[in-house]
Design an enzyme around this catalytic site. Structure first.
Site, PDB file in Angstrom:
ATOM      1  N   GLN A   1      69.706  39.145 -47.809  1.00 56.75           N
ATOM      2  CA  GLN A   1      69.113  38.350 -47.114  1.00 56.75           C
ATOM      3  C   GLN A   1      68.185  38.794 -46.028  1.00 56.75           C
ATOM      4  OE1 GLN A   1      67.897  35.559 -48.496  1.00 56.75           O
ATOM      5  NE2 GLN A   1      69.255  35.063 -49.943  1.00 56.75           N
TER       6      GLN A   1
ATOM      7  N   ALA B   1      71.651  43.185 -56.374  1.00 53.89           N
ATOM      8  CA  ALA B   1      72.664  43.191 -55.141  1.00 53.89           C
ATOM      9  C   ALA B   1      74.302  42.889 -55.689  1.00 53.89           C
ATOM     10  CB  ALA B   1      72.187  42.222 -54.178  1.00 53.89           C
ATOM     11  N   THR B   2      74.195  42.104 -56.988  1.00 57.98           N
ATOM     12  CA  THR B   2      75.479  41.747 -57.419  1.00 57.98           C
ATOM     13  C   THR B   2      76.326  43.147 -57.967  1.00 57.98           C
ATOM     14  OG1 THR B   2      74.639  39.583 -57.962  1.00 57.98           O
ATOM     15  CG2 THR B   2      76.682  40.556 -59.218  1.00 57.98           C
TER      16      THR B   2
ATOM     17  N   SER C   1      68.687  43.586 -52.731  1.00 56.38           N
ATOM     18  CA  SER C   1      67.951  43.206 -54.008  1.00 56.38           C
ATOM     19  C   SER C   1      66.539  43.254 -53.708  1.00 56.38           C
ATOM     20  CB  SER C   1      68.558  41.919 -54.856  1.00 56.38           C
ATOM     21  OG  SER C   1      69.276  42.013 -55.789  1.00 56.38           O
ATOM     22  N   ALA C   2      65.452  43.958 -54.482  1.00 54.24           N
ATOM     23  CA  ALA C   2      64.141  43.612 -54.411  1.00 54.24           C
ATOM     24  C   ALA C   2      63.515  42.401 -54.350  1.00 54.24           C
ATOM     25  CB  ALA C   2      63.526  44.617 -55.452  1.00 54.24           C
TER      26      ALA C   2
ATOM     27  N   CYS D   1      73.054  30.807 -57.050  1.00 59.63           N
ATOM     28  CA  CYS D   1      73.914  30.907 -58.050  1.00 59.63           C
ATOM     29  C   CYS D   1      74.703  29.632 -58.520  1.00 59.63           C
ATOM     30  CB  CYS D   1      75.098  32.143 -57.536  1.00 59.63           C
ATOM     31  SG  CYS D   1      74.064  33.676 -57.496  1.00 59.63           S
TER      32      CYS D   1
ATOM     33  N   ASN E   1      73.139  33.687 -46.782  1.00 56.10           N
ATOM     34  CA  ASN E   1      71.875  33.138 -47.770  1.00 56.10           C
ATOM     35  C   ASN E   1      71.833  31.613 -47.592  1.00 56.10           C
ATOM     36  OD1 ASN E   1      74.676  33.354 -48.890  1.00 56.10           O
ATOM     37  ND2 ASN E   1      73.620  32.319 -50.698  1.00 56.10           N
TER      38      ASN E   1
END
Length: 382
Positions: free
Chosen positions: A181, A73-74, A201-202, A324, A153
């Site tokens: 999310q 995702a980033t 993101s997976a 993060c 998130n």
């Protein structure tokens, strides 16, 4: 998983579903061809990639060709924001985002500010929701992009993305949503919600780490970040990570098939956890109680330091903010933006439940969390 660990940090990452791992394994060993190769093994990989693309597209109701595979995702967020900015015809483009966004968005915007891009960071209400009137007032003639995450998130607050997209489009701007999310947990329809760009993101929905996606409406023309080969519609060059893509596809298919069942079961567990912990003196829930994703609780334990609590919880995995920034002592930027004091933010913990949590785990967690909170509060009084 190690014996005795109770994992309540599913917003940081989810465990890999064993069915996903099983589907991935042949692409590490037997079907190792480059998906861009013309030979038999290459074609086998290419078919697997396109099947995965279709499964991911089905999950968010998009055309498969509008799914771009990335490393996560980033990267997707960077590609979306920088791609729109680089494609803009304005000499000085303007982007609107929100103070409660993930660092992937905020840090990207700060970097763009350093090269002259104008950025507006919107405040949120105390419940974490964006004020739609404030959004309208913030739009300028040179606004090219509005960027608002679908589900926060840290708090699980769900934004009114359809209304936000409408406001952006009325002004001629594009709408990007970080749905990291949300994808795989709640129903998403990028066409009905008029979302132009959607990042995910997976590993947030029981798939592998190191693979993500960006939905890019086919009418858009973005500038890529990575050059050299023209993969993924020219937007993301580089040899495709076939095993991870296959895993993401299977995770997406499972999410589509089991979403309702997962929500019903996880929601019941989260409700039990919240009900019991809210009975503890001084505990307050952060964020909207109505516009909130079912698996996430963000609770303030008045008079208790969240760092001390995390250490004492030991084998119960929770979080004091974004993964993060988990090692930082600074209070959550999300909670501060919602109007909490530094003391309240430093007394708050996030519990995020997932597919593999059990009722027995939640009952054990309730007892342990109550004991730890009471012990720390008593120590503070002494």
């Amino acid at each position: 998983m190690q014996s005795g660990i109770i994992y309540l940090d599913n917003n940081s990452t989810t465990p890999l579903d064993p069915r996903v791992l099983e589907a991935m394994m042949p692409y590490f060993t037997d079907f190792y061809g480059n998906a861009s190769s013309a030979h038999l093994l290459g074609k086998r990989s290419k078919i697997a990639v396109e099947n995965a693309r279709e499964a991911v597209g089905d999950l968010i109701n998009s055309n498969p060709e509008d799914i771009i595979f990335t490393a996560g995702a980033t990267e997707s967020i960077n590609l979306a924001i920088r791609g729109v900015v680089k494609s803009s015809s304005f000499k000085v483009p303007h982007v609107i985002t929100v103070k409660t966004e993930h660092p992937a968005v905020l840090d990207t915007c700060k970097d763009l500010e350093s090269i002259g891009v104008e950025i507006t960071y919107l405040d949120v209400e105390y419940d974490g929701l964006v004020n739609l009137s404030l959004l309208k007032e913030s739009i300028r003639d040179n606004t090219i992009l509005v960027c608002v995450m679908l589900v926060n998130n840290e708090t699980g607050v769900i934004q009114q993305v359809k209304q936000i997209a409408e406001i952006a489009h009325e002004a001629g701007a594009l709408f990007l949503s970080d749905a990291t999310q949300a994808v795989g947990k709640i129903a998403i329809d990028v066409l009905d919600d008029e979302i132009d760009l959607l990042a995910f993101s997976a590993h947030k929905f029981y798939g592998p780490k190191g693979i993500g996606g960006l939905y890019v409406n086919s009418r858009l023309r973005l500038k890529p970040l990575i050059f050299g080969g023209g993969h993924e519609r020219g937007l993301r060059s580089g040899t495709l990570n076939v095993p991870a893509i296959v895993g993401m596809g299977v995770a997406a298919k499972l999410a589509s098939e089991e979403m309702d069942k997962d929500e019903e079961r996880i929601s019941a567990l989260a409700t039990l956890l919240k009900k019991e912990l809210m009975n503890v003196d001084g505990v307050v829930a952060n964020g909207s109680a109505i516009h909130r994703q079912y698996n996430t609780l963000n609770l303030c334990f008045k008079g208790v330091d969240n760092q001390d609590m995390l250490l004492r919880l030991d084998k119960i995995c929770a979080s004091n903010g974004s993964a993060c920034h988990a090692m930082l002592i600074e209070p959550s930027h999300v909670l501060l933006a919602m109007g909490l004091t530094r003391e309240q933010a430093n007394s708050s913990l996030r519990f995020s439940l997932g597919r593999f949590n059990t009722e027995q785990e939640i009952e054990t967690a309730i007892v342990t969390i109550k004991e730890v909170a009471a012990s720390l509060k008593q120590a503070e009084i002494v």
